[in-house]
Design a protein around this motif. Structure first.
Motif, PDB file in Angstrom:
ATOM      1  N   LYS A  48       0.791  -0.930   0.036  1.00  0.00           N
ATOM      2  CA  LYS A  48       0.029  -0.132  -0.170  1.00  0.00           C
ATOM      3  C   LYS A  48       1.079   1.058  -0.157  1.00  0.00           C
ATOM      4  CE  LYS A  48      -3.825   2.321   2.045  1.00  0.00           C
ATOM      5  NZ  LYS A  48      -4.714   2.255   3.128  1.00  0.00           N
ATOM      6  N   CYS A  49       0.620   2.183  -0.885  1.00  0.00           N
ATOM      7  CA  CYS A  49       1.357   3.365  -0.770  1.00  0.00           C
ATOM      8  C   CYS A  49       1.353   4.138   0.430  1.00  0.00           C
ATOM      9  CB  CYS A  49       0.958   4.219  -1.961  1.00  0.00           C
ATOM     10  SG  CYS A  49       1.727   5.792  -2.491  1.00  0.00           S
ATOM     11  N   THR A  50       2.550   4.792   0.789  1.00  0.00           N
ATOM     12  CA  THR A  50       2.830   5.309   1.900  1.00  0.00           C
ATOM     13  C   THR A  50       2.472   6.629   1.807  1.00  0.00           C
ATOM     14  OG1 THR A  50       5.103   5.470   1.472  1.00  0.00           O
ATOM     15  CG2 THR A  50       4.647   3.572   2.865  1.00  0.00           C
ATOM     16  N   TYR A  51       2.283   7.482   0.701  1.00  0.00           N
ATOM     17  CA  TYR A  51       1.713   8.709   0.518  1.00  0.00           C
ATOM     18  C   TYR A  51       0.378   8.837   1.067  1.00  0.00           C
ATOM     19  CZ  TYR A  51       1.108  13.397  -1.634  1.00  0.00           C
ATOM     20  OH  TYR A  51       0.841  14.535  -1.817  1.00  0.00           O
ATOM     21  N   LEU A  82       4.682  -2.716   2.951  1.00  0.00           N
ATOM     22  CA  LEU A  82       4.110  -4.113   3.209  1.00  0.00           C
ATOM     23  C   LEU A  82       3.361  -4.062   4.655  1.00  0.00           C
ATOM     24  CD1 LEU A  82       3.734  -7.110   2.467  1.00  0.00           C
ATOM     25  CD2 LEU A  82       5.838  -7.437   3.551  1.00  0.00           C
ATOM     26  N   ARG A  83       4.029  -3.349   5.455  1.00  0.00           N
ATOM     27  CA  ARG A  83       3.599  -3.234   6.954  1.00  0.00           C
ATOM     28  C   ARG A  83       2.310  -2.250   6.856  1.00  0.00           C
ATOM     29  NH1 ARG A  83       7.554  -0.157   9.925  1.00  0.00           N
ATOM     30  NH2 ARG A  83       9.227  -1.749   8.893  1.00  0.00           N
ATOM     31  N   ASN A  84       2.342  -1.251   6.063  1.00  0.00           N
ATOM     32  CA  ASN A  84       1.208  -0.502   5.722  1.00  0.00           C
ATOM     33  C   ASN A  84      -0.090  -0.962   5.176  1.00  0.00           C
ATOM     34  OD1 ASN A  84       0.045   2.079   5.880  1.00  0.00           O
ATOM     35  ND2 ASN A  84       0.745   2.534   3.672  1.00  0.00           N
ATOM     36  N   PHE A  85       0.327  -2.205   4.373  1.00  0.00           N
ATOM     37  CA  PHE A  85      -0.779  -2.948   3.849  1.00  0.00           C
ATOM     38  C   PHE A  85      -1.286  -3.663   4.875  1.00  0.00           C
ATOM     39  CE2 PHE A  85      -2.418  -6.644   1.945  1.00  0.00           C
ATOM     40  CZ  PHE A  85      -3.318  -6.241   0.960  1.00  0.00           C
ATOM     41  N   ARG A  86      -0.593  -4.377   5.817  1.00  0.00           N
ATOM     42  CA  ARG A  86      -0.969  -5.253   6.881  1.00  0.00           C
ATOM     43  C   ARG A  86      -1.791  -4.416   7.928  1.00  0.00           C
ATOM     44  NH1 ARG A  86       4.312  -8.914   7.426  1.00  0.00           N
ATOM     45  NH2 ARG A  86       4.174 -10.088   5.408  1.00  0.00           N
ATOM     46  N   GLN A  87      -1.338  -3.386   8.326  1.00  0.00           N
ATOM     47  CA  GLN A  87      -2.034  -2.620   9.514  1.00  0.00           C
ATOM     48  C   GLN A  87      -3.530  -2.132   8.999  1.00  0.00           C
ATOM     49  OE1 GLN A  87       0.544   0.580  10.143  1.00  0.00           O
ATOM     50  NE2 GLN A  87       2.037  -0.490  11.552  1.00  0.00           N
ATOM     51  N   ASN A  88      -3.625  -1.751   7.614  1.00  0.00           N
ATOM     52  CA  ASN A  88      -4.969  -1.560   6.959  1.00  0.00           C
ATOM     53  C   ASN A  88      -5.865  -2.634   6.401  1.00  0.00           C
ATOM     54  OD1 ASN A  88      -4.506   1.171   7.259  1.00  0.00           O
ATOM     55  ND2 ASN A  88      -3.072   0.997   5.597  1.00  0.00           N
ATOM     56  N   ALA A  89      -5.150  -3.805   6.917  1.00  0.00           N
ATOM     57  CA  ALA A  89      -6.074  -5.063   6.555  1.00  0.00           C
ATOM     58  C   ALA A  89      -7.274  -4.988   7.560  1.00  0.00           C
ATOM     59  CB  ALA A  89      -5.324  -6.415   6.919  1.00  0.00           C
ATOM     60  N   SER A  90      -7.307  -4.912   8.816  1.00  0.00           N
ATOM     61  CA  SER A  90      -8.496  -4.772   9.612  1.00  0.00           C
ATOM     62  C   SER A  90      -9.424  -3.721   9.080  1.00  0.00           C
ATOM     63  CB  SER A  90      -7.962  -4.481  11.066  1.00  0.00           C
ATOM     64  OG  SER A  90      -7.573  -3.415  11.054  1.00  0.00           O
ATOM     65  N   PHE A  91      -8.662  -2.492   8.809  1.00  0.00           N
ATOM     66  CA  PHE A  91      -9.916  -1.524   8.104  1.00  0.00           C
ATOM     67  C   PHE A  91     -10.442  -1.929   6.950  1.00  0.00           C
ATOM     68  CE2 PHE A  91     -10.390   2.003   5.532  1.00  0.00           C
ATOM     69  CZ  PHE A  91     -11.293   2.935   6.057  1.00  0.00           C
TER      70      PHE A  91
END
Length: 97
Positions: A48-51, A82-91
């Motif tokens: 997921k893009c970090t911007y 990758l961490r950004n994508f995993r953190q937003n998985a619950s969202f």
């Protein structure tokens, strides 16, 4: 390389690897049979893009530690995206329900 000490003939007959005429046990071990040449499937990583204004999600197949977002062209570290994508998985799960 010569041995400093001589082993008795009885010992070398019982244990030929100590006499120096035979390869050591590690070199004689049975080799694993060769595997067939299977085509390796490329493993993609969802990023997921970090911007903050972008947040685009895409699958990354590159083998590098840096990735570029295909929409906004922001360059970010793969581990962070990758961490950004995993953190937003619950969202994403809560939004779909």
């Amino acid at each position: 390389m010569r041995a400093v000490f001589k082993l008795p003939a009885v010992t070398t007959k019982l244990l030929p690897s100590l006499g120096g005429r035979r390869n050591p046990r590690a070199a004689r071990r049975a080799r694993k049979p060769m595997q067939e040449n299977w085509v390796k499937a490329s493993r993609g990583r969802w990023l997921k893009c970090t911007y903050g204004k972008c947040g685009f999600e895409w699958e990354y197949f590159g083998g590098h530690s840096w990735a570029e977002c295909p929409t906004c062209h922001t360059t970010s570290k793969v581990a962070v995206a990758l961490r950004n994508f995993r953190q937003n998985a619950s969202f994403r799960q809560n939004a779909s329900e």
